[in-house]
Design a protein around this motif. Structure first.
Motif: not given
Length: 163
Positions: A86, A101, A104-105, A107, A129-130, A155, A159
């Motif tokens: 995180y 956050v 994994t989220k 981007q 993030t998304m 990240a 992924e």
């Protein structure tokens, strides 16, 4: 998650940078207000226009006084921490925010360096993030570049692990 203290802080230059930035904005507002007062005098606008300008002047003075104290309060309230799972951000003066956050989220991770930041050798970090975007407003340049690389690596490794 518990209300623990996060270990990383903003750059010690943050309050000065914020005061300079706010000071420039306030200077521009005062110049515009002075121009409006001159136009009011020169064109003899209605009396209500004068009182509207007075109200704007009072609001501007109050916000200028607040901008002298706000940067230090923001600096004291900002902290962040990261690990392989995180990125955690904690900030806010009146409304305390605690953002977590998941790696994994994430981007994208980018850094921003404005003209005032250039003087103080700092950068801000922006994490996309998304569904949202988060930023850390002022870190020393070396710290910011290292954090950008570390977050991007975390990240990316998360992924790769998921597939």
């Amino acid at each position: 998650m518990s209300e623990k203290h996060l270990e990383n802080r903003l750059s010690v230059h943050f309050p000065k940078m914020r005061m300079i930035s706010d000071g420039l904005v306030n200077l521009i507002v005062f110049v515009v207000l002075a121009g409006l007062f001159w136009l009011n005098f020169y064109f003899e606008w209605p009396a209500w226009a004068f009182w509207v300008l007075i109200a704007l002047l009072v609001i501007t003075i109050a916000s200028t006084v607040w901008s002298l104290f706000e940067p230090m309060y923001l600096y004291r309230s900002w902290s962040y921490e990261y690990d392989e799972e995180y990125l955690q951000l904690k900030y806010g003066i009146f409304k305390k925010e605690w953002v977590t956050v998941p790696m994994t989220k994430i981007q994208s991770v980018s850094t921003v360096k404005g003209p005032i930041m250039k003087w103080f050798n700092t950068r801000s970090i922006k994490v996309e993030t998304m569904g949202s975007s988060h930023s850390i407003p002022a870190l020393d340049e070396e710290v910011a570049l290292q954090l950008r690389e570390t977050l991007a690596a975390f990240a990316k490794s998360k992924e790769v692990d998921e597939s």
